[in-house]
Each structure stands twice: as C-alpha cells, then as structure tokens.
Design an enzyme around this catalytic site. Structure first.
Site, PDB file in Angstrom:
ATOM      1  N   HIS A 298       9.743   8.819  -5.334  1.00 14.44           N
ATOM      2  CA  HIS A 298       9.094   9.109  -4.054  1.00 14.44           C
ATOM      3  C   HIS A 298       7.866   8.210  -3.854  1.00 14.44           C
ATOM      4  O   HIS A 298       7.648   7.670  -2.766  1.00 14.44           O
ATOM      5  CB  HIS A 298       8.689  10.582  -3.998  1.00 14.44           C
ATOM      6  CG  HIS A 298       7.858  10.920  -2.795  1.00 14.44           C
ATOM      7  ND1 HIS A 298       8.341  10.833  -1.507  1.00 14.44           N
ATOM      8  CD2 HIS A 298       6.574  11.326  -2.688  1.00 14.44           C
ATOM      9  CE1 HIS A 298       7.381  11.170  -0.657  1.00 14.44           C
ATOM     10  NE2 HIS A 298       6.302  11.470  -1.341  1.00 14.44           N
TER      11      HIS A 298
ATOM     12  N   HIS B 284       5.991   5.798  -0.632  1.00 12.38           N
ATOM     13  CA  HIS B 284       4.627   5.363  -0.312  1.00 12.38           C
ATOM     14  C   HIS B 284       4.344   3.885  -0.576  1.00 12.38           C
ATOM     15  O   HIS B 284       3.806   3.203   0.287  1.00 12.38           O
ATOM     16  CB  HIS B 284       3.620   6.227  -1.063  1.00 12.38           C
ATOM     17  CG  HIS B 284       3.609   7.645  -0.575  1.00 12.38           C
ATOM     18  ND1 HIS B 284       2.973   8.025   0.593  1.00 12.38           N
ATOM     19  CD2 HIS B 284       4.178   8.762  -1.072  1.00 12.38           C
ATOM     20  CE1 HIS B 284       3.146   9.327   0.778  1.00 12.38           C
ATOM     21  NE2 HIS B 284       3.875   9.805  -0.216  1.00 12.38           N
TER      22      HIS B 284
ATOM     23  N   GLU C  52       4.430  11.414   6.043  1.00 15.51           N
ATOM     24  CA  GLU C  52       5.499  11.935   5.194  1.00 15.51           C
ATOM     25  C   GLU C  52       6.828  12.112   5.950  1.00 15.51           C
ATOM     26  O   GLU C  52       7.881  11.821   5.403  1.00 15.51           O
ATOM     27  CB  GLU C  52       5.102  13.289   4.581  1.00 15.51           C
ATOM     28  CG  GLU C  52       3.990  13.208   3.541  1.00 15.51           C
ATOM     29  CD  GLU C  52       4.465  12.769   2.141  1.00 15.51           C
ATOM     30  OE1 GLU C  52       5.670  12.587   1.930  1.00 15.51           O
ATOM     31  OE2 GLU C  52       3.589  12.590   1.285  1.00 15.51           O
TER      32      GLU C  52
ATOM     33  N   SER D 228      12.515   8.414   1.014  1.00 14.96           N
ATOM     34  CA  SER D 228      12.783   8.460  -0.427  1.00 14.96           C
ATOM     35  C   SER D 228      13.897   9.436  -0.763  1.00 14.96           C
ATOM     36  O   SER D 228      14.132   9.732  -1.932  1.00 14.96           O
ATOM     37  CB  SER D 228      11.507   8.808  -1.203  1.00 14.96           C
ATOM     38  OG  SER D 228      10.969  10.032  -0.749  1.00 14.96           O
TER      39      SER D 228
HETATM   40 FE   LIG Z   1       4.414  11.815  -0.436  1.00  8.77          FE
END
Ligand SMILES: [Fe+2]
Length: 295
Positions: free
Chosen positions: A175, A180, A221, A240
C-alpha cells in the site's frame, strides 16, 4: 455480481490506514510494538512474526536523514509482490488516472521483488523532494498527517503474510509503495500532501482534525475523477488494491464537494459505498489546493 465474486473481491480488500481519531484515543507513541491479532493471517507463523519484529526494530532505531536499512524479505515475500503486481498491472491500465500511470513508469519497479524503501526513496526525492521514513506500525493520525507538511511520508516496511497475497488487514509496504510513494512521484499530488500537513498543523480542535482527516480519506486515499468521461482513480487506497479498483464502479458517486466530504463518515474495513468524484484531475487539484490553503 454473484456472492462468490463479491467475496473474492472482498478478500482483495486492503484495510487502509485509518486516519480519523477516536474521541477517546490517547496520544500514542510514534511506533507501536508489533502485536498481531489472533485472526491476523500471520498470527501462527512464528518466522513471519520474528521477521516483523526485526523490521520494526529497523524502524525503531532509524534516525531521520539516515539511509533506510534494507528489510530482510524472503523469496515467498517477493512472490507476494509478484502476485500483487500481476493483479494490479491490468487493473491500473483500466482504472488508474493518467497522472498515476505516468508516475508508475517513472519509478519503474522490478515486477519480481519487493523494492527496498531506500531505492524508492531515492527516486521519489529526486522527483518531488518527498522523503520516505520507516515506521514500525500504525502512527497516531496527527503525527502521520503533520509529517507531510515537511515532505516526510511515514512508511511501514513489512509486507502482508504470504498466505494472503491479495489481502492485508493493515497498511503494508505494498500500500505504501504502490499507493503513496507512486503518487508522491507526481509533483502536484506531492504538493497536495504537503498542504494537508500544513493545514493539520494549523488545526487545534479534534472536531476540525477529524474533518480534515475525512477530506484526506476521500481524496488522497479514495479519490476518483473522470478522464474523457471514464471513471478513474487517483486515491492510494484504490490504486493499491485490484479489488477496490473493481468495486469503485459500484460506489455511489457524489460530485467533489470537500465541505460535504469533511462531514461524511466512512468505514475503513469495507469497500467504500460513497466516493467523491471530480470532473477532471485539474478540477480536483485546484479545488483541493484552494480548500487546504483557505483552511
Ligand atoms: Fe494510505
């Protein structure tokens, strides 16, 4: 969608970093000791738990500015990365916004092994100035968000258990990197992350911090937008997880209204039933930037 299809998608659901504060949450240490719940996929794997502890130890003895020590991933764990990448490659082509796809190309990950944070950090820093710093586990939301103000992304380094390559109950290195770190290789997305951190620093009340955390959730997010009329993701929690990317098409889409997003509750353990959708990347960038600057 059949029940079976739904369940297999849910198995691919990653429970993303919960960024809102509970009203009764006490300020925690920046790093928490690794404690897995009995239903964690790695709970009974003593080797995995020992490795998790070693990786946590690396983060605990890390000092800002040092080179990030390499994590001791096993061949099985590199296989996890390969499985994730196999599922995500086509999902990205179908559902990721073009800003993201350009960043993935820029970072050029090897498909068959977990990249070390050290390598990813060097590439991201050269592009946007953002630094990755390892942490042992979940971080108190204010600490996590404020660190963005100075261009620091606090990053877990362990990977999910190999028995469940497409599922993790906590944010892991997949993730962090696929979500990110890739978006931080966009100077515009990196800039928005910095503005979030700066806005959090100007926020004192818990209520206001919760509102800002929800905006972070529904943009950084779980943000979506339209590109030539097609729904695309720019949110790291979507990007992700192949399951999330499929499922976002079934969400109720609301026009991007950051005031409304700041008041919208969410459950981080389920697919998101409501998403806020911008008309374009530019609209999202300009309105989020203006919102954070005015905060
Ligand atoms: Fe996150």
């Amino acid at each position: 969608m059949t029940v079976e299809q739904y369940e297999s998608l849910l198995a691919d659901h990653a429970d993303m970093r919960a960024v809102t504060l509970d009203a009764d949450e006490t300020p925690a240490d920046r790093n928490r000791i690794v404690q897995l719940a009995p239903d964690h996929p790695g709970f009974r794997d003593l080797e995995y738990r020992a490795r998790r502890n070693r990786i946590a130890q690396l983060a605990l003895s890390y000092r800002a500015g040092q080179e990030i020590p390499d994590a001791p991933y096993t061949r099985e764990e590199d296989e996890v990365w390969r499985a994730v990448w196999q599922a995500l490659g086509p999902a990205h082509q179908a559902h990721a916004c073009s800003e993201y796809l350009e960043c993935v190309e820029r970072l050029a990950f090897a498909p068959d092994r977990i990249p070390q944070l050290r390598e990813v950090n060097q590439k991201v820093r050269a592009i946007s100035g953002f630094r990755l710093e390892p942490v042992a586990g979940l971080v108190e939301p204010r600490v996590f968000l404020e660190s963005l103000a100075t261009g620091t992304f606090l990053c877990t380094q362990y990977i999910r258990h190999h028995s469940t390559p497409l599922y993790t109950p906590e944010p892991d290195v997949v993730h962090e990197i696929v979500g990110h770190a890739v978006t931080l290789a966009s100077s515009r997305l990196a800039g928005l992350n910095r503005l979030f951190g700066q806005a959090v620093k100007r926020t004192s009340s818990l209520e206001a911090l919760n509102r800002l955390s929800r905006v972070y959730w529904f943009t950084i997010e779980f943000g979506v937008l339209r590109e030539n009329g097609v729904l695309k993701a720019y949110g790291t929690g979507l990007l992700s997880s192949a399951g999330e990317l499929e499922e976002m098409h079934d969400a109720e889409l609301r026009p991007l209204d950051l005031e409304a997003a700041s008041r919208q509750e969410y459950d981080p353990t389920r697919f998101q039933p409501v998403l806020f959708c911008a008309d374009s990347f530019e609209t999202m960038y300009e309105s989020l930037r203006a919102f954070l600057l005015a905060w």
